[in-house]
Design a protein around this motif. Structure first.
Motif, PDB file in Angstrom:
ATOM      1  N   PRO A  55       0.833  -1.205   0.000  1.00 17.83           N
ATOM      2  CA  PRO A  55       0.000   0.000   0.000  1.00 17.83           C
ATOM      3  C   PRO A  55       0.867   1.254   0.000  1.00 17.83           C
ATOM      4  CG  PRO A  55      -0.786  -1.567   1.631  1.00 17.83           C
ATOM      5  CD  PRO A  55       0.526  -2.087   1.142  1.00 17.83           C
ATOM      6  N   ILE A  56       0.383   2.270  -0.681  1.00 23.22           N
ATOM      7  CA  ILE A  56       1.193   3.486  -0.796  1.00 23.22           C
ATOM      8  C   ILE A  56       1.389   4.145   0.562  1.00 23.22           C
ATOM      9  CG2 ILE A  56      -0.686   5.121  -1.255  1.00 23.22           C
ATOM     10  CD1 ILE A  56       1.193   6.269  -3.483  1.00 23.22           C
ATOM     11  N   GLU A  57       0.409   3.968   1.496  1.00 23.15           N
ATOM     12  CA  GLU A  57       0.590   4.508   2.842  1.00 23.15           C
ATOM     13  C   GLU A  57       1.818   3.918   3.522  1.00 23.15           C
ATOM     14  OE1 GLU A  57      -3.932   4.666   2.253  1.00 23.15           O
ATOM     15  OE2 GLU A  57      -2.302   3.293   1.788  1.00 23.15           O
ATOM     16  N   ARG A  58       2.079   2.633   3.215  1.00 20.56           N
ATOM     17  CA  ARG A  58       3.233   1.985   3.840  1.00 20.56           C
ATOM     18  C   ARG A  58       4.534   2.565   3.304  1.00 20.56           C
ATOM     19  NH1 ARG A  58       2.180  -4.070   4.482  1.00 20.56           N
ATOM     20  NH2 ARG A  58       0.525  -3.041   5.664  1.00 20.56           N
ATOM     21  N   VAL A  59       4.581   2.779   2.003  1.00 25.82           N
ATOM     22  CA  VAL A  59       5.790   3.354   1.414  1.00 25.82           C
ATOM     23  C   VAL A  59       6.003   4.779   1.905  1.00 25.82           C
ATOM     24  CG1 VAL A  59       6.926   4.024  -0.724  1.00 25.82           C
ATOM     25  CG2 VAL A  59       5.651   1.885  -0.616  1.00 25.82           C
ATOM     26  N   THR A  60       4.938   5.600   1.866  1.00 25.50           N
ATOM     27  CA  THR A  60       5.086   6.983   2.322  1.00 25.50           C
ATOM     28  C   THR A  60       5.391   7.033   3.817  1.00 25.50           C
ATOM     29  OG1 THR A  60       2.673   7.147   2.585  1.00 25.50           O
ATOM     30  CG2 THR A  60       3.620   7.949   0.520  1.00 25.50           C
ATOM     31  N   GLY A  61       4.855   6.059   4.576  1.00 28.93           N
ATOM     32  CA  GLY A  61       5.150   6.019   6.003  1.00 28.93           C
ATOM     33  C   GLY A  61       6.601   5.669   6.281  1.00 28.93           C
ATOM     34  N   VAL A  62       7.108   4.680   5.563  1.00 32.27           N
ATOM     35  CA  VAL A  62       8.516   4.300   5.743  1.00 32.27           C
ATOM     36  C   VAL A  62       9.425   5.440   5.300  1.00 32.27           C
ATOM     37  CG1 VAL A  62      10.327   2.724   4.973  1.00 32.27           C
ATOM     38  CG2 VAL A  62       8.081   1.829   5.578  1.00 32.27           C
ATOM     39  N   GLY A  87       8.625   8.534   5.298  1.00 32.54           N
ATOM     40  CA  GLY A  87       8.494   9.576   6.310  1.00 32.54           C
ATOM     41  C   GLY A  87       9.338   9.293   7.537  1.00 32.54           C
ATOM     42  N   ALA A  88       9.353   8.031   7.974  1.00 31.69           N
ATOM     43  CA  ALA A  88      10.181   7.678   9.131  1.00 31.69           C
ATOM     44  C   ALA A  88      11.652   7.884   8.830  1.00 31.69           C
ATOM     45  CB  ALA A  88       9.916   6.221   9.525  1.00 31.69           C
ATOM     46  N   ILE A  89      12.065   7.506   7.627  1.00 33.87           N
ATOM     47  CA  ILE A  89      13.466   7.685   7.239  1.00 33.87           C
ATOM     48  C   ILE A  89      13.808   9.164   7.135  1.00 33.87           C
ATOM     49  CG2 ILE A  89      15.086   7.356   5.328  1.00 33.87           C
ATOM     50  CD1 ILE A  89      13.726   4.620   4.891  1.00 33.87           C
ATOM     51  N   GLU A  90      12.891   9.945   6.583  1.00 41.62           N
ATOM     52  CA  GLU A  90      13.117  11.389   6.497  1.00 41.62           C
ATOM     53  C   GLU A  90      13.341  11.984   7.882  1.00 41.62           C
ATOM     54  OE1 GLU A  90       9.713  12.922   4.538  1.00 41.62           O
ATOM     55  OE2 GLU A  90      10.383  12.381   2.521  1.00 41.62           O
ATOM     56  N   ARG A  91      12.541  11.549   8.834  1.00 46.90           N
ATOM     57  CA  ARG A  91      12.660  12.101  10.183  1.00 46.90           C
ATOM     58  C   ARG A  91      13.918  11.594  10.891  1.00 46.90           C
ATOM     59  NH1 ARG A  91       7.835  12.610   8.362  1.00 46.90           N
ATOM     60  NH2 ARG A  91       6.478  14.242   9.161  1.00 46.90           N
ATOM     61  N   LEU A  92      14.284  10.356  10.598  1.00 44.06           N
ATOM     62  CA  LEU A  92      15.547   9.847  11.134  1.00 44.06           C
ATOM     63  C   LEU A  92      16.714  10.666  10.593  1.00 44.06           C
ATOM     64  CD1 LEU A  92      17.181   7.762  12.715  1.00 44.06           C
ATOM     65  CD2 LEU A  92      17.122   6.287  10.687  1.00 44.06           C
ATOM     66  N   ALA A 118       5.772   8.265  12.441  1.00 40.63           N
ATOM     67  CA  ALA A 118       5.821   7.848  11.043  1.00 40.63           C
ATOM     68  C   ALA A 118       5.870   6.330  10.914  1.00 40.63           C
ATOM     69  CB  ALA A 118       7.031   8.478  10.352  1.00 40.63           C
ATOM     70  N   ALA A 119       6.550   5.673  11.849  1.00 36.75           N
ATOM     71  CA  ALA A 119       6.619   4.206  11.813  1.00 36.75           C
ATOM     72  C   ALA A 119       5.243   3.588  12.038  1.00 36.75           C
ATOM     73  CB  ALA A 119       7.606   3.699  12.865  1.00 36.75           C
ATOM     74  N   GLY A 129       4.635  12.947  12.909  1.00 41.90           N
ATOM     75  CA  GLY A 129       5.026  11.783  12.130  1.00 41.90           C
ATOM     76  C   GLY A 129       3.893  11.171  11.338  1.00 41.90           C
ATOM     77  N   PHE A 130       2.648  11.415  11.753  1.00 47.13           N
ATOM     78  CA  PHE A 130       1.495  10.856  11.053  1.00 47.13           C
ATOM     79  C   PHE A 130       1.096  11.674   9.827  1.00 47.13           C
ATOM     80  CE2 PHE A 130       1.190   9.131  15.288  1.00 47.13           C
ATOM     81  CZ  PHE A 130       0.692   7.853  15.107  1.00 47.13           C
ATOM     82  N   LEU A 131       1.588  12.897   9.716  1.00 41.03           N
ATOM     83  CA  LEU A 131       1.053  13.815   8.715  1.00 41.03           C
ATOM     84  C   LEU A 131       1.471  13.489   7.287  1.00 41.03           C
ATOM     85  CD1 LEU A 131       1.421  17.143  10.726  1.00 41.03           C
ATOM     86  CD2 LEU A 131      -0.681  15.906  10.188  1.00 41.03           C
ATOM     87  N   ASN A 132       2.755  13.476   7.026  1.00 38.87           N
ATOM     88  CA  ASN A 132       3.203  13.294   5.638  1.00 38.87           C
ATOM     89  C   ASN A 132       2.806  11.957   5.020  1.00 38.87           C
ATOM     90  OD1 ASN A 132       4.241  15.835   5.466  1.00 38.87           O
ATOM     91  ND2 ASN A 132       6.370  15.251   5.714  1.00 38.87           N
TER      92      ASN A 132
END
Length: 414
Positions: free
Chosen positions: A133-140, A142-147, A278-279, A330-333
């Protein structure tokens, strides 16, 4: 190539480039503030980078659709290496003043805009390759971006304190070079993977075709009420965030007798907590009620962090507030990006995503000036309070619009 290979390459490239960008967003304002002591000049410098960033991102969409996002990302990141290295070189020779710094940050913005837009345009195809799902890709992502932002912010404060803000940008140049290499080697030509109908290369070339592509993207964007609502809300909050990051928080840090180490630590507290948010969004994003999560997250990530700084609260309370705000952010992007991508037909991905992102960033160039002007006119505490209240109003804006309630409903792409 394994299915996850392109995704890992994009994630690694984003980690590197965003770590370097976070360093520069701390180093450049601190450089100007420490050498001039002027909040207004600090805001002007931020504007000189973000204004061309927004314009270049908006105009890059047709080029991304024509030649492919990979080429745009690689070329712009390689050019960014040379431009960013000008700052430490000029600083080394004692020539780095405002007349030379402003053109350099202008060029940085011109190159970063298309590079960021190109990487964002890769996401739908990479999600399709990975069959998730695209939410999973954008979530991962997003988590990497924040890391990356956390690492960049944590390292930036210490590095600036050790070798100075000008020389610290050598690391920024290195990260751009590594990102270009990883994208060039690890990501295939994504355009061949999409079933693009009415592809731009099949049309007559020239400026008229380019402008036609640009108009086509604009017509689609303005005709989608959800995308328009997202742009209005995010553009407003981005303006206020830029005032906070580029001027209000650095001025508070310096006036409170602290150094860049504390500034970096506060950015790290916010972005570090956002990794957890984000995770979670990556794991369960497709099952979350988007509108409710989006609105609540914005309420938590906005006004409270302005308020605690305005009240000059104890550092323990400031860091607690920043941690809560970061977790919510983390939930936004992930949710926002998924909603945007779902509404855009593949042949228009580059144009519409670039234009949407550019419009969301359109007010950022003025954020630093707004922050500096408010401090000059009403003082730091009042400026923080006013911008915080404006942020609160912006986060409540979607609740008044029926059209925004289609945020959670993907459209069927033909």
């Amino acid at each position: 190539m394994k299915k996850g290979g392109p995704f890992l390459a994009l994630a690694a490239a984003e980690t590197l480039s965003l770590s370097g960008t976070r360093l520069s967003t701390i180093a450049i304002p601190w450089l100007v503030l420490s050498t001039t002591g002027s909040p207004v000049l600090t805001g002007l410098t931020a504007m000189m980078e973000m204004l061309p960033y927004v314009a270049a991102k908006a105009l890059s969409g047709p080029l991304i659709d024509r030649v492919g996002p990979k080429r745009i990302a690689v070329v712009c990141d390689i050019a960014s290496v040379a431009v960013v290295m000008l700052v430490p070189m000029l600083d080394w020779f004692g020539l780095l003043g405002m007349p030379l710094l402003l053109p350099v940050v202008f060029a940085m913005g011109v190159l970063r805009g298309p590079s960021d837009a190109a990487k964002q345009a890769m996401v739908p195809d990479i999600a399709e390759l990975a069959a998730v799902p695209i939410e999973r890709v954008t979530g991962v992502v997003g988590a990497i971006e924040r890391l990356a932002s956390t690492a960049g912010a944590a390292g930036a404060g210490a590095l600036i304190g050790l070798i100075g803000p000008g020389q610290a940008l050598v690391v920024n140049a290195i990260t751009f070079a590594a990102a270009a290499l990883i994208v060039g080697v690890g990501i295939p030509g994504l355009r061949s993977m999409s079933e693009l109908r009415d592809a731009p290369e099949a049309r007559p070339g020239g400026m008229s075709s380019y402008l036609g592509d640009l108009r086509e993207g604009w017509r689609f964007l303005r005709g989608d009420a959800v995308l328009v609502s997202i742009v209005i809300m995010v553009a407003t909050t981005n303006l206020l965030d830029q005032a906070y990051h580029a001027v209000l928080l650095p001025v508070w840090t310096q006036s409170s007798g602290h150094g860049p180490e504390l500034l970096g630590a506060m950015f790290s507290a916010f972005t570090g907590a956002s990794i957890a948010g984000a995770a979670i969004a990556a794991a369960i994003g497709e099952r979350m009620p988007r509108l409710m999560v989006y609105t609540v997250a914005f309420l938590l990530t906005g006004f409270p962090r302005f308020l605690v700084i305005a009240l000059d609260a104890p550092l323990s309370l400031i860091f607690l507030t920043l941690t809560i705000a970061g977790f919510a952010s983390g939930f936004l992007n992930p949710i926002l990006s998924a909603a945007i991508f779902e509404r855009i037909p593949k042949p228009l991905t580059g144009r519409v995503t670039a234009m949407n992102a550019a419009l969301c960033f359109a007010l950022i160039p003025f954020g630093g000036l707004v922050g500096g002007a408010l401090i000059s006119m009403i003082g730091l505490a009042a400026a923080l309070s006013l911008t915080g209240l404006a942020y609160l109003a912006a986060t409540l804006f979607p609740l008044a619009l029926k059209s925004f309630r289609g945020f959670y409903k993907p459209i069927t792409q033909s």
